[in-house]
Design a protein around this motif. Sequence first.
Motif, PDB file in Angstrom:
ATOM      1  N   SER A 133      59.354  68.092  94.476  1.00 30.33           N
ATOM      2  CA  SER A 133      60.497  68.869  93.974  1.00 30.33           C
ATOM      3  C   SER A 133      61.010  68.281  92.666  1.00 30.33           C
ATOM      4  N   ILE A 134      61.073  66.954  92.601  1.00 31.33           N
ATOM      5  CA  ILE A 134      61.519  66.284  91.374  1.00 31.33           C
ATOM      6  C   ILE A 134      60.544  66.571  90.248  1.00 31.33           C
ATOM      7  N   GLU A 135      59.260  66.475  90.537  1.00 34.03           N
ATOM      8  CA  GLU A 135      58.238  66.704  89.524  1.00 34.03           C
ATOM      9  C   GLU A 135      58.341  68.116  88.957  1.00 34.03           C
ATOM     10  N   ALA A 136      58.591  69.096  89.834  1.00 33.39           N
ATOM     11  CA  ALA A 136      58.710  70.485  89.388  1.00 33.39           C
ATOM     12  C   ALA A 136      59.915  70.669  88.484  1.00 33.39           C
ATOM     13  N   GLU A 137      61.053  70.066  88.866  1.00 30.57           N
ATOM     14  CA  GLU A 137      62.277  70.202  88.073  1.00 30.57           C
ATOM     15  C   GLU A 137      62.149  69.521  86.718  1.00 30.57           C
ATOM     16  N   VAL A 138      61.578  68.317  86.708  1.00 33.09           N
ATOM     17  CA  VAL A 138      61.431  67.577  85.454  1.00 33.09           C
ATOM     18  C   VAL A 138      60.440  68.281  84.529  1.00 33.09           C
TER      19      VAL A 138
ATOM     20  N   GLU B 253      53.213  50.841  92.680  1.00 33.28           N
ATOM     21  CA  GLU B 253      52.074  51.084  93.560  1.00 33.28           C
ATOM     22  C   GLU B 253      52.050  52.505  94.109  1.00 33.28           C
ATOM     23  N   ILE B 254      53.246  53.094  94.352  1.00 34.37           N
ATOM     24  CA  ILE B 254      53.281  54.434  94.951  1.00 34.37           C
ATOM     25  C   ILE B 254      53.569  55.535  93.939  1.00 34.37           C
ATOM     26  N   THR B 255      53.958  55.141  92.718  1.00 40.84           N
ATOM     27  CA  THR B 255      54.361  56.128  91.716  1.00 40.84           C
ATOM     28  C   THR B 255      53.235  57.096  91.363  1.00 40.84           C
ATOM     29  N   LYS B 256      52.038  56.572  91.116  1.00 44.14           N
ATOM     30  CA  LYS B 256      50.917  57.437  90.728  1.00 44.14           C
ATOM     31  C   LYS B 256      50.598  58.453  91.809  1.00 44.14           C
ATOM     32  N   GLU B 257      50.740  58.031  93.048  1.00 42.21           N
ATOM     33  CA  GLU B 257      50.441  58.925  94.166  1.00 42.21           C
ATOM     34  C   GLU B 257      51.534  59.974  94.348  1.00 42.21           C
ATOM     35  N   LEU B 258      52.790  59.563  94.168  1.00 43.00           N
ATOM     36  CA  LEU B 258      53.915  60.479  94.361  1.00 43.00           C
ATOM     37  C   LEU B 258      54.053  61.465  93.205  1.00 43.00           C
ATOM     38  N   PHE B 259      53.759  61.010  91.983  1.00 38.88           N
ATOM     39  CA  PHE B 259      53.949  61.846  90.793  1.00 38.88           C
ATOM     40  C   PHE B 259      52.632  61.929  89.994  1.00 38.88           C
TER      41      PHE B 259
ATOM     42  N   ASN C  95      51.134  64.272  88.334  1.00 43.55           N
ATOM     43  CA  ASN C  95      51.185  64.990  87.055  1.00 43.55           C
ATOM     44  C   ASN C  95      52.185  64.351  86.097  1.00 43.55           C
ATOM     45  N   LEU C  96      53.315  63.951  86.632  1.00 43.22           N
ATOM     46  CA  LEU C  96      54.392  63.431  85.787  1.00 43.22           C
ATOM     47  C   LEU C  96      54.113  62.015  85.300  1.00 43.22           C
ATOM     48  N   TYR C  97      53.374  61.238  86.073  1.00 45.39           N
ATOM     49  CA  TYR C  97      53.141  59.836  85.707  1.00 45.39           C
ATOM     50  C   TYR C  97      52.440  59.725  84.353  1.00 45.39           C
TER      51      TYR C  97
END
Length: 435
Positions: free
Chosen positions: A200-205, A239-245, A247-249
């Motif tokens: 949801s955050i990725e979509a909004e950003v 460590e988890i950022t790339k997996e969670l985001f 496209n945004l990362y």
Amino acid sequence: MLSRNSKIYSKKEIIPISHTSKVRKRKAFKDDSGVDQVIIPVTREESNDDSFWELLSSINAWDLPTKDSSGGWRKVFSSNFNFYKLNDELKEVNISKLNEFFNEKDQTLEWINKFYNLWIQDEGLEKVIKFVFVPTQQGEFIEIKEVYFDDNIHEGLKEILTLLGISIKKNLLSREITAFNEYFDDHHDKKRNTEKISRSIEAEVSKILYNESLNQAERPKSIQDIFNKLTDFFLQEPEITKELFPNLYSKRMMLSTTEENLRRLRIAEKVEENGITYEELGDLIESHKSIRDIINNPELSEDEIRRLLNHVVTSTKDMKEYFDLILIRSIENVYDYLKSSKHYTLPQTLEEWKEQKYSETVFSAVKDGKEKRIIIRPSDSQQIIFYYDEEYEALDDTEYELWTDDGERQQIVTLGDLLKTTGITRIPLRKLINT
């Protein structure tokens, strides 16, 4: 409907009230206008009546008969308060209001959870689910069909999504409510986790970045503040950022201002110029924090600050590995030296000697028939640094020897050597006498 006799006595102060703190120990079932003044609880299963009464009487929110008389008054006036009535009353308030009835805030949700468990026990989960109002993480009561289960969502991401305009907490069930775990386990679509929130955050950003690019608009400070929080999350949870985001990362540089990106590039260049690895950078940051804490501690003397700073500066990961190696070497060299001396008696092998050690750097030996504690420290940098408490304890004894090794030479260090090399000519005894 009240019987004729019940109507006659309903307005007389004859019901003993459970809350003895009230001025009136007895109260009428109804007031002069015919409005109920006393609640008489009832459950579907008679075996749950006492538990429901205890739940209601545990907070001073209602007037109800004493426990031993409640069943009798139920026969006289009939009951007027069940689980559904309590559920209706909760939906009209919020957690902040209910907190007024408890000494501690966590007691409120604990009490509500007890209510739900008792209701489920009495009526069954399927029936309760149709009517129950539950507290959200914003403290409001809403129908359970409108809430989602918080499956350990990262608190920082909840805040970021809220700042982006999606008030996630207003539809998340309070984490302290566990009575409906079974229901949510059977309805996975009603669960929200960190992964779903990050999408949801990725979509909004992404929407914001697209509009900025399309309109060439200047980014408002409020949006930049949100992006800064998201960037902080990327740095704190690499460590988890790339997996969670996913496209945004790859676009994370777009979240920062040009000035901030330039500042980070300058830092990166400095790190690269000095050949500092990622792990070493972490050590340097921790050292910086330690140095700041030491300097800002008003209880430390100047000598203590100097000693602690010296330890921090020389306690990086590489330094620790280096020291471990030279300590092993020094122990071996001192053992060989003492073993070759006719004055010392040591175990036959180095391994045996190590097994009998007092601590990492303190060993035992017999010299001319007397038991001695042998303290070993490397002296490669032409200095001795004491680190372990056991070393001070050994030095506090009369039967000890301090041996050093620089890789080539092994030598004993006496009190006279210390006085000569440090230039100490006077030793105050006041502190020694007091101890």
